[in-house]
Design a protein around this motif. Structure first.
Motif, PDB file in Angstrom:
ATOM      1  N   GLN A 149       0.595  -1.029   0.035  1.00 34.67           N
ATOM      2  CA  GLN A 149      -0.236   0.111  -0.149  1.00 34.67           C
ATOM      3  C   GLN A 149       0.754   1.264  -0.224  1.00 34.67           C
ATOM      4  O   GLN A 149      -0.194   2.165  -0.082  1.00 34.67           O
ATOM      5  N   ASP A 150       2.360   1.135   0.636  1.00 39.56           N
ATOM      6  CA  ASP A 150       2.680   2.333   1.010  1.00 39.56           C
ATOM      7  C   ASP A 150       3.332   2.818  -0.789  1.00 39.56           C
ATOM      8  O   ASP A 150       3.738   3.949  -1.563  1.00 39.56           O
ATOM      9  N   VAL A 151       3.519   1.545  -1.400  1.00 31.45           N
ATOM     10  CA  VAL A 151       4.505   1.248  -2.847  1.00 31.45           C
ATOM     11  C   VAL A 151       3.062   2.683  -4.194  1.00 31.45           C
ATOM     12  O   VAL A 151       3.804   2.501  -4.834  1.00 31.45           O
ATOM     13  N   GLN A 152       2.033   1.848  -3.980  1.00 31.62           N
ATOM     14  CA  GLN A 152       1.174   2.008  -4.265  1.00 31.62           C
ATOM     15  C   GLN A 152       1.586   3.699  -5.064  1.00 31.62           C
ATOM     16  O   GLN A 152       1.051   4.667  -6.026  1.00 31.62           O
ATOM     17  N   ALA A 153       1.555   4.866  -3.649  1.00 32.45           N
ATOM     18  CA  ALA A 153       1.296   5.776  -3.609  1.00 32.45           C
ATOM     19  C   ALA A 153       2.738   6.241  -3.544  1.00 32.45           C
ATOM     20  O   ALA A 153       2.630   7.823  -3.980  1.00 32.45           O
ATOM     21  N   GLU A 154       4.031   5.870  -3.670  1.00 27.97           N
ATOM     22  CA  GLU A 154       4.600   6.615  -4.365  1.00 27.97           C
ATOM     23  C   GLU A 154       5.314   6.790  -5.581  1.00 27.97           C
ATOM     24  O   GLU A 154       5.110   6.177  -6.588  1.00 27.97           O
ATOM     25  N   ALA A 155       6.259   7.576  -5.580  1.00 32.67           N
ATOM     26  CA  ALA A 155       6.258   7.895  -7.410  1.00 32.67           C
ATOM     27  C   ALA A 155       7.566   8.284  -7.965  1.00 32.67           C
ATOM     28  O   ALA A 155       8.541   7.666  -6.822  1.00 32.67           O
ATOM     29  N   TRP A 156       7.619   7.769  -9.132  1.00 31.17           N
ATOM     30  CA  TRP A 156       9.321   7.616  -9.989  1.00 31.17           C
ATOM     31  C   TRP A 156       8.884   8.035 -11.042  1.00 31.17           C
ATOM     32  O   TRP A 156       8.183   8.749 -12.216  1.00 31.17           O
ATOM     33  N   ASP A 157       9.491   8.227 -11.097  1.00 33.04           N
ATOM     34  CA  ASP A 157      10.398   9.082 -13.255  1.00 33.04           C
ATOM     35  C   ASP A 157       9.807   7.615 -13.900  1.00 33.04           C
ATOM     36  O   ASP A 157      10.742   7.367 -14.073  1.00 33.04           O
ATOM     37  N   TYR A 158       9.012   7.333 -14.493  1.00 33.16           N
ATOM     38  CA  TYR A 158       8.819   6.600 -15.611  1.00 33.16           C
ATOM     39  C   TYR A 158       8.286   6.855 -16.863  1.00 33.16           C
ATOM     40  O   TYR A 158       8.512   8.023 -17.157  1.00 33.16           O
TER      41      TYR A 158
END
Length: 624
Positions: A192-201
C-alpha cells in the motif's frame, strides 16, 4: 551526448492504470482494447493508491463496483470467456481478507485457462509501521504476507516492492494474459505504501501497445502421424473441449466432422462446439454426458481430443474408453494437455490444425455403417432431449422441464450460465445453444458462487446478448450479491432461482455413496441434537428483491411460461423464483465418477456402497 528517454512522474498506482488503458490485442486482423476496465472494492490498502489512480483516469478506464471480492473475480472470468480470451478485467482489493477473498476466483480463472488480472494490496514494503491492520505476521520471514497465497493459483505472480520494478512486471503480466497456452490468473501484489510512491517512469511504457495473438501451427511430422492413426481407425470419436471455441474453430470442426463422419462428443467447456442439429453431434460426453455419446466412446479405437484437458468428468475417471487398443490423438495449444493419456500430440492452434489435419485426410471417411450408427445416435439423443423436457402432468416441475421451458424462449443470441450442483449435468445434456458463445458452465473448478458474477461479466463483455443465469438455492445463499451490481450498472440478467430445498446434487451423491444425504438439506435441528425433517422457511424471493431486482414467482409450467414472457419485457434484472421437485431428475449417463467410499464402516449403507465402489474402481486403467 548521452541518450535520454523522456519520463513522466507518476505514482505506482497511476502508472498501473495508465499502462492498462493503453493495451491492445490483435488476432486475425482485428484489434481491440484488451482491458474493459477494472472492478474494485476499496479499503485502507488501495483507496489512496490504485483508488486515487482510478479516480484520476476514470474517463479513460472504467471502474465497476462489486459487493464481494470473490464475486469480482468471477465477473472478470465471465468477461474473459465471453471475449474468447481476447479481453480481461483488472480486480483491485485492499490487503488481508479483501485480497484473500479473491483466491477462489483466481483459482477458477486459472483452472479454466482464462485471463484475469488480480491486483491485491499488500503490507507496507518499508516496514516502518510494524504490523498493520489485516497483516498476517510470519515468524519465518517479514517478506511473507497473505498475498503469497496467490502463488499457487496464479500463472504469473509478482510483488512490487519498489516503483521501478513495475515496468518489467507489467510486461510479463501481459505476456501471460495474452498467451493462448499460458494464460490464467495473473497477480501483481501492490504494497500500500508503494502504490502511492512516485517515480519517473519512461513515457514509452505507456504507448499504445498491441499484443498479437498468434495461431501456432502443429509440427508437420506429428500431423502426418496423427493422420495415419485416424485413417486406420474403425470407430474414431472426437472430444471437443473449450479450446475449439476459444480458437474460433467451430466452423472448421463442423466441416471436418461432416467430411470424415467422425462423431463429436462435447465437454462442458466445449458444449457449443457444434450446432445441436449437426449430424455428427452426439452431444454431452463423460460423467455428466449422455448414454448415446458414452456408448460410442466406450467402443472407440481412437479418441481425438481437441482443446480438452481430459478432466475426470470427461474420462469418467479413466473408465470410459474401454477398447483394449484405444489410442489418443490430442490437438491442444498447451503441451501439457496435448500429451495427456500418452497421446500423439499436436501442439498448436485448434482452427489451423483442424484445417491442416483435414487436408491430410482429404477424401477419407469412416465406413458407411459406422456413419449411419453415429447419425442414428445423434438423432436418438435429440429425440430423447425432447422427451425429457416435455412437461408432464405433475404438481411440481422437474428441473429438466424448467430448463426446457427457459431454453424455448432464450432466443437466437443467448447465453446460459451456471456452475456447480445438479444443474450442470442437466444443462450439459439438455441445453440447445444458439451459437458458440451461448453456453458458460464453470465446471473446471466447479465453483459454487460463479453463477451471478460470471453472468454479469459476460453481459459486460456482450451487452446485446440475452443472459440467463441458473442458480440453485444453496448457491444463492453463498453468493448472490452481484445482483445488486447488475441493477446498479443497468445490465439486465434473467436469473432462474431454482429451489430444491438444499444441496440437491450433493444429497444425491451422498445417498449413492452410502452417506444417506446427511446434512445436505436445510432443516432444523431437533431436541435430540440431530437434524429433523422440518425445512427452514427462508424467503429467497424476498432476498433477491432486496438487491433491487424485479422478482417473479412460478411453480407450474404455465406460471413459468408467463413469468418468462413478462421478464422479457422488463428492462431491470429479473429473478424468477421456481420451486422444483427435489428428486425430479432423469437417469444416468452410463458413465462413472470416482468419489471414494469409506473402506470400513458401521453403516450398512456405506458397506454396500463400498462394494459397488470396489467393482467400479476395478475398471479404471491408465492409458500408457
Amino acid at each position: 551526448m548521452p541518450h535520454t528517454n523522456p519520463t513522466q512522474r507518476l505514482t505506482t498506482g497511476q502508472a498501473v492504470v495508465k499502462f492498462l488503458a493503453a493495451q491492445q490485442v490483435e488476432r486475425d486482423g482485428t484489434t481491440s482494447p484488451f482491458f474493459g476496465g477494472a472492478i474494485g472494492i476499496f479499503g485502507h490498502g488501495n483507496v489512496a493508491g490504485i483508488g486515487q489512480a482510478l479516480l484520476q483516469y476514470r474517463k479513460d478506464f472504467r471502474l465497476y463496483q462489486a459487493r464481494n471480492e470473490q464475486g469480482m473475480v468471477h465477473m472478470a472470468t465471465g468477461y474473459a470467456k465471453a471475449k474468447n480470451r481476447l479481453g480481461a478485467l483488472a480486480c483491485s482489493t485492499s490487503i488481508g481478507p479483501g485480497a484473500t477473498n479473491m483466491i477462489t476466483g483466481a483459482a477458477t480463472a486459472t483452472v479454466n485457462r482464462l485471463p484475469v488480472l488480480c491486483l491485491p494490496s499488500d503490507i507496507f514494503a518499508s516496514r516502518r509501521t510494524g504490523a498493520v491492520l489485516q497483516q498476517l505476521e510470519s515468524t519465518s520471514s517479514w517478506d511473507h504476507s497473505a498475498s503469497d497465497a496467490f502463488r499457487a493459483v496464479s500463472k504469473y505472480w509478482d510483488r512490487i516492492n519498489r516503483p521501478d520494478q513495475l515496468p518489467t512486471a507489467l510486461l510479463e503480466a501481459m505476456r501471460t494474459l495474452t498467451s493462448p497456452a499460458d494464460t490464467g490468473a495473473v497477480t501483481i501484489s501492490l504494497p500500500q505504501d508503494v502504490q502511492a510512491e512516485a517515480w519517473d517512469y519512461p513515457v514509452a511504457l505507456f504507448r499504445e501497445r498491441v499484443w498479437h495473438v498468434a495461431r501456432a501451427r502443429a509440427d508437420r511430422a506429428a500431423l502426418r502421424r496423427a493422420a495415419q492413426i485416424i485413417s486406420a481407425a474403425k470407430r474414431p470419436v472426437i472430444i471437443a473441449g473449450g479450446g475449439v471455441i476459444y480458437a474460433a474453430a467451430t466452423e472448421e470442426l463442423a466441416t471436418f466432422a461432416a467430411s470424415t463422419g467422425i462423431p463429436v462428443g462435447v465437454t462442458q467447456a466445449g458444449k457449443a462446439s457444434l450446432p445441436h442439429e449437426h449430424p455428427q453431434m452426439v452431444n454431452a460426453l463423460g460423467a455428466s454426458g449422455s448414454v448415446f455419446a458414452n456408448a460410442l466412446a466406450k467402443q472407440a479405437d481412437v479418441i481425438i481430443g481437441i482443446g480438452t484437458r481430459y478432466t475426470d468428468f470427461t474420462t469418467a475417471s479413466n473408465t470410459l474408453f474401454t477398447h483394449p487398443d484405444v489410442q489418443f490423438v490430442n490437438l491442444n495449444v498447451t503441451e501439457l494437455d496435448a500429451l495427456k493419456e500418452s497421446g500423439t500430440a499436436l501442439v498448436g492452434d485448434a482452427r489451423e490444425t483442424i484445417v491442416e489435419l483435414g487436408e491430410l485426410l482429404s477424401g477419407h471417411t469412416v465406413d458407411a455403417a459406422y456413419r449411419a450408427e453415429v447419425e442414428k445416435a445423434a438423432d436418438d439423443w435429440r429425440a430423447e432431449v425432447d422427451r425429457i423436457i416435455e412437461v408432464q402432468d405433475a404438481p411440481t416441475l422437474s428441473q429438466a422441464e424448467a430448463i426446457g421451458l427457459v431454453n424455448a424462449v432464450a432466443g437466437d443470441k443467448h447465453l446460459v450460465v451456471n456452475a456447480a450442483g445438479s444443474m450442470p449435468g442437466d444443462l450439459h445434456r439438455l441445453w440447445r445453444p444458439s451459437d458458440p458463445k451461448a453456453y458458460d458452465l464453470e465446471y473446471g473448478n466447479s465453483c459454487m458462487g460463479y453463477e451471478v458474477g460470471g453472468a454479469l461479466g459476460a453481459k459486460m463483455a456482450d451487452p446485446d446478448r440475452d443472459v440467463f443465469c441458473f442458480i440453485g438455492d444453496g448457491t444463492f445463499l453463498m453468493s448472490s450479491q452481484e445482483i445488486m451490481t447488475a441493477v446498479q450498472e443497468g445490465l439486465k440478467l434473467t436469473i432462474l432461482l431454482v429451489d430444491n430445498y438444499g444441496y440437491g446434487s450433493i444429497a444425491a451423491l451422498s445417498e449413492t455413496r452410502g452417506s444417506q444425504g446427511f446434512a445436505c438439506r436445510f432443516n432444523y435441528r431437533g431436541e435430540d441434537g440431530q437434524f429433523t425433517d422440518d425445512r427452514i422457511g427462508v424467503d429467497l424471493a424476498a432476498n433477491a428483491a432486496s438487491y433491487g431486482a424485479t422478482v417473479l414467482k412460478a411453480e407450474t409450467a404455465d406460471e413459468l411460461k408467463a413469468a418468462l414472457q413478462e421478464a422479457g419485457s422488463i428492462e431491470n434484472t429479473v429473478v424468477v423464483y421456481i420451486k422444483v421437485d427435489a428428486k425430479g431428475r432423469f437417469g444416468g449417463s452410463g458413465a462413472w465418477w470416482d468419489v471414494p467410499v469409506s473402506e470400513v464402516s458401521d453403516l450398512e449403507s456405506t458397506q454396500q456402497a463400498r462394494k459397488e465402489y470396489e467393482e467400479q474402481v476395478s475398471e479404471q486403467r491408465l492409458y500408457l
